[in-house]
Design an enzyme around this catalytic site. Structure first.
Site, PDB file in Angstrom:
ATOM      1  N   GLY A  42       0.751  -1.093  -0.085  1.00 57.09           N
ATOM      2  CA  GLY A  42      -0.004  -0.044   0.036  1.00 57.09           C
ATOM      3  C   GLY A  42       0.854   1.120  -0.013  1.00 57.09           C
ATOM      4  N   THR A  43       0.144   2.397   0.374  1.00 57.60           N
ATOM      5  CA  THR A  43       0.743   3.685   0.576  1.00 57.60           C
ATOM      6  C   THR A  43       2.003   3.658   1.333  1.00 57.60           C
ATOM      7  OG1 THR A  43      -1.376   4.655   0.274  1.00 57.60           O
ATOM      8  CG2 THR A  43       0.593   6.106   1.261  1.00 57.60           C
ATOM      9  N   CYS A  44       1.876   2.949   2.688  1.00 59.24           N
ATOM     10  CA  CYS A  44       2.942   2.900   3.632  1.00 59.24           C
ATOM     11  C   CYS A  44       4.228   2.381   3.159  1.00 59.24           C
ATOM     12  CB  CYS A  44       2.384   2.068   4.653  1.00 59.24           C
ATOM     13  SG  CYS A  44       3.518   1.626   5.933  1.00 59.24           S
ATOM     14  N   GLU A 201       1.353  27.707   6.007  1.00 66.48           N
ATOM     15  CA  GLU A 201      -0.017  26.916   6.738  1.00 66.48           C
ATOM     16  C   GLU A 201      -1.326  27.679   6.805  1.00 66.48           C
ATOM     17  OE1 GLU A 201      -0.719  23.709   8.292  1.00 66.48           O
ATOM     18  OE2 GLU A 201      -2.508  24.853   8.831  1.00 66.48           O
ATOM     19  N   VAL A 235      -2.904  29.597   0.205  1.00 63.82           N
ATOM     20  CA  VAL A 235      -2.337  29.677  -1.011  1.00 63.82           C
ATOM     21  C   VAL A 235      -3.777  29.771  -2.189  1.00 63.82           C
ATOM     22  CG1 VAL A 235      -1.162  28.577  -2.908  1.00 63.82           C
ATOM     23  CG2 VAL A 235      -0.194  28.602  -0.565  1.00 63.82           C
ATOM     24  N   HIS A 443      19.055   4.151  33.325  1.00 61.18           N
ATOM     25  CA  HIS A 443      19.634   5.406  33.220  1.00 61.18           C
ATOM     26  C   HIS A 443      21.404   5.210  32.290  1.00 61.18           C
ATOM     27  CE1 HIS A 443      21.723   9.150  34.279  1.00 61.18           C
ATOM     28  NE2 HIS A 443      23.097   8.611  34.581  1.00 61.18           N
TER      29      HIS A 443
HETATM   30  P1  FAD Z   1      -3.314   2.001   2.016  1.00 54.26           P
HETATM   31  O1  FAD Z   1      -1.807   1.770   2.596  1.00 54.26           O
HETATM   32  O2  FAD Z   1      -3.344   3.376   1.253  1.00 54.26           O
HETATM   33  O3  FAD Z   1      -3.437   0.859   1.144  1.00 54.26           O
HETATM   34  C1  FAD Z   1      -4.530   0.814   0.390  1.00 54.26           C
HETATM   35  C2  FAD Z   1      -4.166  -0.101  -0.731  1.00 54.26           C
HETATM   36  O4  FAD Z   1      -5.433  -0.484  -1.722  1.00 54.26           O
HETATM   37  C3  FAD Z   1      -3.478   0.713  -2.167  1.00 54.26           C
HETATM   38  O5  FAD Z   1      -2.192  -0.138  -2.312  1.00 54.26           O
HETATM   39  C4  FAD Z   1      -4.329   0.884  -3.187  1.00 54.26           C
HETATM   40  O6  FAD Z   1      -3.515   0.373  -4.587  1.00 54.26           O
HETATM   41  C5  FAD Z   1      -5.139  -0.416  -2.779  1.00 54.26           C
HETATM   42  N1  FAD Z   1      -6.434  -0.357  -3.636  1.00 54.26           N
HETATM   43  C6  FAD Z   1      -7.274   0.943  -3.597  1.00 54.26           C
HETATM   44  N2  FAD Z   1      -8.626   0.807  -4.254  1.00 54.26           N
HETATM   45  C7  FAD Z   1      -8.454  -0.588  -4.679  1.00 54.26           C
HETATM   46  C8  FAD Z   1      -9.302  -1.445  -5.316  1.00 54.26           C
HETATM   47  N3  FAD Z   1     -10.721  -1.009  -5.760  1.00 54.26           N
HETATM   48  N4  FAD Z   1      -9.047  -2.823  -5.601  1.00 54.26           N
HETATM   49  C9  FAD Z   1      -7.756  -3.258  -5.338  1.00 54.26           C
HETATM   50  N5  FAD Z   1      -6.912  -2.454  -4.521  1.00 54.26           N
HETATM   51  C10 FAD Z   1      -7.099  -1.260  -4.085  1.00 54.26           C
HETATM   52  N6  FAD Z   1       1.636   6.412   8.929  1.00 54.26           N
HETATM   53  C11 FAD Z   1       2.185   6.010   9.966  1.00 54.26           C
HETATM   54  O7  FAD Z   1       1.794   5.497  10.735  1.00 54.26           O
HETATM   55  N7  FAD Z   1       3.708   6.377  10.030  1.00 54.26           N
HETATM   56  C12 FAD Z   1       4.315   6.981   9.189  1.00 54.26           C
HETATM   57  O8  FAD Z   1       5.282   7.289   9.460  1.00 54.26           O
HETATM   58  C13 FAD Z   1       3.673   7.417   7.866  1.00 54.26           C
HETATM   59  N8  FAD Z   1       4.381   8.174   7.122  1.00 54.26           N
HETATM   60  C14 FAD Z   1       3.499   8.483   5.934  1.00 54.26           C
HETATM   61  C15 FAD Z   1       4.396   9.103   4.955  1.00 54.26           C
HETATM   62  C16 FAD Z   1       3.756   9.539   3.678  1.00 54.26           C
HETATM   63  C17 FAD Z   1       4.529  10.197   2.667  1.00 54.26           C
HETATM   64  C18 FAD Z   1       2.468   9.511   3.466  1.00 54.26           C
HETATM   65  C19 FAD Z   1       1.641   9.623   2.096  1.00 54.26           C
HETATM   66  C20 FAD Z   1       1.774   8.396   4.516  1.00 54.26           C
HETATM   67  C21 FAD Z   1       2.304   8.313   5.565  1.00 54.26           C
HETATM   68  N9  FAD Z   1       1.680   7.578   6.644  1.00 54.26           N
HETATM   69  C22 FAD Z   1       2.277   7.075   7.735  1.00 54.26           C
HETATM   70  C23 FAD Z   1       0.191   7.080   6.507  1.00 54.26           C
HETATM   71  C24 FAD Z   1       0.057   5.716   6.231  1.00 54.26           C
HETATM   72  O9  FAD Z   1       0.903   5.365   5.042  1.00 54.26           O
HETATM   73  C25 FAD Z   1      -1.458   5.303   5.857  1.00 54.26           C
HETATM   74  O10 FAD Z   1      -2.080   5.495   7.075  1.00 54.26           O
HETATM   75  C26 FAD Z   1      -1.535   3.659   5.635  1.00 54.26           C
HETATM   76  O11 FAD Z   1      -0.702   3.411   4.672  1.00 54.26           O
HETATM   77  C27 FAD Z   1      -2.988   3.453   5.630  1.00 54.26           C
HETATM   78  O12 FAD Z   1      -3.130   2.093   5.393  1.00 54.26           O
HETATM   79  P2  FAD Z   1      -4.274   1.301   4.692  1.00 54.26           P
HETATM   80  O13 FAD Z   1      -4.215  -0.151   4.556  1.00 54.26           O
HETATM   81  O14 FAD Z   1      -5.574   1.850   5.132  1.00 54.26           O
HETATM   82  O15 FAD Z   1      -4.206   2.024   3.017  1.00 54.26           O
HETATM   83  P1  NAD Z   2      -2.082  16.948   7.696  1.00 58.35           P
HETATM   84  O1  NAD Z   2      -3.645  16.637   7.960  1.00 58.35           O
HETATM   85  O2  NAD Z   2      -1.243  16.290   8.767  1.00 58.35           O
HETATM   86  O3  NAD Z   2      -1.712  18.187   7.456  1.00 58.35           O
HETATM   87  C1  NAD Z   2      -2.371  19.055   6.482  1.00 58.35           C
HETATM   88  C2  NAD Z   2      -1.935  20.661   6.913  1.00 58.35           C
HETATM   89  O4  NAD Z   2      -2.316  21.102   5.827  1.00 58.35           O
HETATM   90  C3  NAD Z   2      -2.872  20.970   8.018  1.00 58.35           C
HETATM   91  O5  NAD Z   2      -2.056  21.655   9.072  1.00 58.35           O
HETATM   92  C4  NAD Z   2      -3.850  21.966   7.478  1.00 58.35           C
HETATM   93  O6  NAD Z   2      -4.263  22.988   8.256  1.00 58.35           O
HETATM   94  C5  NAD Z   2      -3.112  22.497   6.386  1.00 58.35           C
HETATM   95  N1  NAD Z   2      -3.866  22.990   4.988  1.00 58.35           N
HETATM   96  C6  NAD Z   2      -4.897  22.560   4.511  1.00 58.35           C
HETATM   97  N2  NAD Z   2      -5.439  23.285   3.611  1.00 58.35           N
HETATM   98  C7  NAD Z   2      -4.362  24.129   3.412  1.00 58.35           C
HETATM   99  C8  NAD Z   2      -4.382  25.181   2.455  1.00 58.35           C
HETATM  100  N3  NAD Z   2      -5.215  25.314   1.513  1.00 58.35           N
HETATM  101  N4  NAD Z   2      -3.177  26.134   2.483  1.00 58.35           N
HETATM  102  C9  NAD Z   2      -2.487  25.891   3.693  1.00 58.35           C
HETATM  103  N5  NAD Z   2      -2.364  24.795   4.437  1.00 58.35           N
HETATM  104  C10 NAD Z   2      -3.534  24.078   4.471  1.00 58.35           C
HETATM  105  O7  NAD Z   2      -1.949  16.185   6.353  1.00 58.35           O
HETATM  106  P2  NAD Z   2      -0.636  15.724   5.608  1.00 58.35           P
HETATM  107  O8  NAD Z   2       0.644  16.032   6.245  1.00 58.35           O
HETATM  108  O9  NAD Z   2      -0.850  15.709   4.331  1.00 58.35           O
HETATM  109  O10 NAD Z   2      -0.576  14.204   5.953  1.00 58.35           O
HETATM  110  C11 NAD Z   2      -1.907  13.330   5.478  1.00 58.35           C
HETATM  111  C12 NAD Z   2      -1.989  12.079   6.246  1.00 58.35           C
HETATM  112  O11 NAD Z   2      -0.881  11.172   6.340  1.00 58.35           O
HETATM  113  C13 NAD Z   2      -2.107  12.588   7.844  1.00 58.35           C
HETATM  114  O12 NAD Z   2      -3.444  12.141   8.173  1.00 58.35           O
HETATM  115  C14 NAD Z   2      -1.025  11.719   8.505  1.00 58.35           C
HETATM  116  O13 NAD Z   2      -1.582  11.045   9.937  1.00 58.35           O
HETATM  117  C15 NAD Z   2      -0.537  10.851   7.541  1.00 58.35           C
HETATM  118  N6  NAD Z   2       1.126  10.578   7.528  1.00 58.35           N
HETATM  119  C16 NAD Z   2       1.532  10.442   8.853  1.00 58.35           C
HETATM  120  C17 NAD Z   2       2.797  10.636   9.045  1.00 58.35           C
HETATM  121  C18 NAD Z   2       3.310   9.942  10.347  1.00 58.35           C
HETATM  122  O14 NAD Z   2       2.718   8.969  11.002  1.00 58.35           O
HETATM  123  N7  NAD Z   2       4.530  10.366  10.584  1.00 58.35           N
HETATM  124  C19 NAD Z   2       3.815  10.926   7.947  1.00 58.35           C
HETATM  125  C20 NAD Z   2       3.055  11.330   6.753  1.00 58.35           C
HETATM  126  C21 NAD Z   2       1.815  11.252   6.782  1.00 58.35           C
END
Ligand code: FAD
Ligand code: NAD
Length: 464
Positions: A42-44, A201, A235, A443
């Site tokens: 997935g995304t993760c 922001e 923005v 510690h």
């Molecule tokens: P996803 O990981 O989004 O997986 C869903 C999958 O479903 C995808 O692979 C997609 O291709 C597939 N899919 C969608 N529709 C269909 C369909 N109709 N048929 C078949 N397959 C389909 N979270 C953390 O906890 N720690 C982090 O450090 C962290 N870092 C992140 C950094 C970034 C840059 C981003 C974008 C996200 C980050 N997240 C982090 C968030 C985390 O990735 C998501 O919360 C997590 O992946 C959600 O898991 P999920 O299984 O719900 O969905």
């Molecule tokens: P976010 O919700 O964390 O932050 C989005 C920010 O954009 C907010 O502060 C919001 O006020 C601001 N914003 C919204 N519209 C705007 C606009 N038009 N102009 C300026 N600012 C605006 O979302 P994200 O950083 O895109 O991350 C998405 C998701 O991915 C989050 O829910 C997060 O949980 C997950 N994620 C988690 C991790 C982690 O766990 N370390 C890392 C990356 C992503």
């Protein structure tokens, strides 16, 4: 012949879906998982947690060598950036981990149905032109980038997190739209590698959802590190001409607009659930106002036999939340009792230092409990942090004043993501601040700051 092809069919192989599929198979259920992406995880694993941490970790080394931290400890080096190699190690991490899930699917006899699934009815989906039936279908389709109206992401100059992980060169000026988790993590990566970074922001402070003291302190730390912030600013347009983008911004509450030039713009304003193309109309399942699929406590949707977990359902969009829901939904399908305690889900921002929290903010705790007791301890007074030249950060513990039960822990420290685990576990066991204060902590460790903050709730820290 069996009534259905599978007992369980999971749609989506992110941390929610792949974990649900493996757990269901472990429980003896015949399981398939449909995934349209070329690799599992997935995304993760593909474009989220893992590749971002690969870039954060590598850029942290570069920064430590470039910004004088290493030199101050007697290690004199002049770093030279090999960005291709840095990207290479990121791709390797992704390849190994996504391949690992494929191995686990084979080991647990989970069938990977390659393609995007669309519902035909509540017990059948079409994947790659084939109809597959299952007694239970779990929707785990995750989320994708929320677009900014009028701003087109080309993944070269205007990028989402996916493009920001793969930039071929260090931008001179990167503007990050959104001071949330992605903006700060990926903004930090490119700042460390030499970009000037400006973060715009909309709200009056970064990191919405976190405790106010922690948000303020984090803002100060990032500013000190060199990120420029434009808070309470929105923005309104981004125009690309050649290799440059011009952003038009105005104060969130209205007023004169200003412009800013950048050679890279990262749009990081949140993520939205993936339900398009899933055919929810075929099963009469609607999404809520935020586009999410609602479930009950057991992850059942209102359609019999259809369940949902992860980013596509309400709650924080976090991989570990999705994973825990994956385990719970499989256990519920198998007739066991799968539970996720949504009150205790830690959140971590993997910057330097890390920022982590679990439970309620002070404002939420006051609203819920009336009177609260708060204990704080600065990392500057923690011997290990001080010795390691890591003075920034603090720990804050919030307890219900009547019972002393800990209801929130917030922490900025280099290993805050690791430290927060003990707080989550203590809270899961219903710990009081006294319980934490009288637990022996090794510690010298950063975790002693948690013990000291708990002692501060009691009014008696030792080292301040
Ligand atoms: P996803 O990981 O989004 O997986 C869903 C999958 O479903 C995808 O692979 C997609 O291709 C597939 N899919 C969608 N529709 C269909 C369909 N109709 N048929 C078949 N397959 C389909 N979270 C953390 O906890 N720690 C982090 O450090 C962290 N870092 C992140 C950094 C970034 C840059 C981003 C974008 C996200 C980050 N997240 C982090 C968030 C985390 O990735 C998501 O919360 C997590 O992946 C959600 O898991 P999920 O299984 O719900 O969905
Ligand atoms: P976010 O919700 O964390 O932050 C989005 C920010 O954009 C907010 O502060 C919001 O006020 C601001 N914003 C919204 N519209 C705007 C606009 N038009 N102009 C300026 N600012 C605006 O979302 P994200 O950083 O895109 O991350 C998405 C998701 O991915 C989050 O829910 C997060 O949980 C997950 N994620 C988690 C991790 C982690 O766990 N370390 C890392 C990356 C992503």
């Amino acid at each position: 012949m069996a009534e259905f092809d599978y007992d369980v069919l999971v749609i989506g192989a992110g941390p929610g879906g792949y974990v649900a599929a493996i757990r269901a198979a472990q429980l003896g259920l015949k399981t398939a998982c449909a995934e349209g992406r070329e690799t599992l995880g997935g995304t993760c694993l593909n474009v989220g947690c893992i590749p971002s941490k690969a870039m954060l970790h590598a850029s942290e080394y570069y920064d430590a060598a470039a910004n004088g931290t290493m030199e101050s400890m007697g290690v004199e080096v002049k770093p030279k950036l090999n960005l291709d190699k840095m990207h290479g190690q990121r791709r390797d991490a992704v390849k190994q981990l996504t391949g690992g899930i494929e191995f686990l699917f084979k080991k647990n006899k989970v069938d990977w149905l390659k393609g995007y699934a669309t519902f035909k009815d509540a017990h059948s989906v079409e994947v790659a032109g084939k109809t597959v039936t299952a007694k239970n279908i779990v929707i785990a389709t995750g989320s994708s980038v929320t677009p900014l109206p009028g701003v087109e992401i080309d993944e070269k100059i205007i990028v989402s997190s996916t493009g920001a992980l793969e930039l071929e060169k260090v931008p001179e000026h990167m503007v990050v739209i959104g001071g949330g988790v992605i903006g700060l993590e990926l903004g930090s990566v490119w700042r460390r590698l030499g970009a000037k970074v400006t973060c715009v922001e909309f709200l009056d402070q970064i990191l919405p959802g976190m405790d106010d003291d922690i948000r303020k302190e984090a803002h100060k730390i990032f500013k000190k590190q060199g990120i420029d912030f434009k808070l309470s600013t929105k923005v309104t347009a981004v125009e690309v001409k050649g290799k440059k983008a011009t952003l038009t911004m105005e104060p969130a509450k209205g007023g004169d607009s200003e412009t800013l030039e950048a050679d890279c713009v990262l749009v990081a304003i949140g993520r939205r659930p993936n339900t398009e193309g899933l055919g929810l109309e075929a099963i009469g399942l609607e999404v809520n106002k935020r586009g999410q699929i609602e479930t009950d406590h057991d992850f059942r949707t209102k359609v019999d036999g259809v369940w949902a977990i992860g980013d596509v359902v309400p709650g924080p969009m976090l991989a570990h939340k999705a994973e825990d829901e994956g385990i719970a939904v499989a256990e519920n399908i198998a007739g066991l009792t799968g539970i996720v305690n949504h009150d205790i889900i830690p959140g971590v921002v993997y910057t330097f230092p890390e920022i982590a929290g679990v439970g309620l903010t002070e404002a939420e705790a006051k609203e819920k409990y009336g009177e609260v007791k708060v204990g704080k301890f600065p990392m500057l007074a923690n011997s290990r942090a001080k010795t390691n030249h890591e003075p920034d950060g603090s720990v804050k513990i919030i307890a219900d004043a009547k019972t002393d039960r800990v209801v929130g822990v917030w922490c900025i420290a280099v290993p805050a993501g690791t430290m927060i685990a003990q707080a989550a576990q203590a809270m899961e066991f219903g710990a009081t601040s006294e319980d934490i204060a009288y637990t022996c902590h090794a510690h010298p460790t950063h975790s002693e700051a948690i013990k000291e903050a708990a002692m501060a709730v009691q009014g008696k820290p030792i080292h301040i």
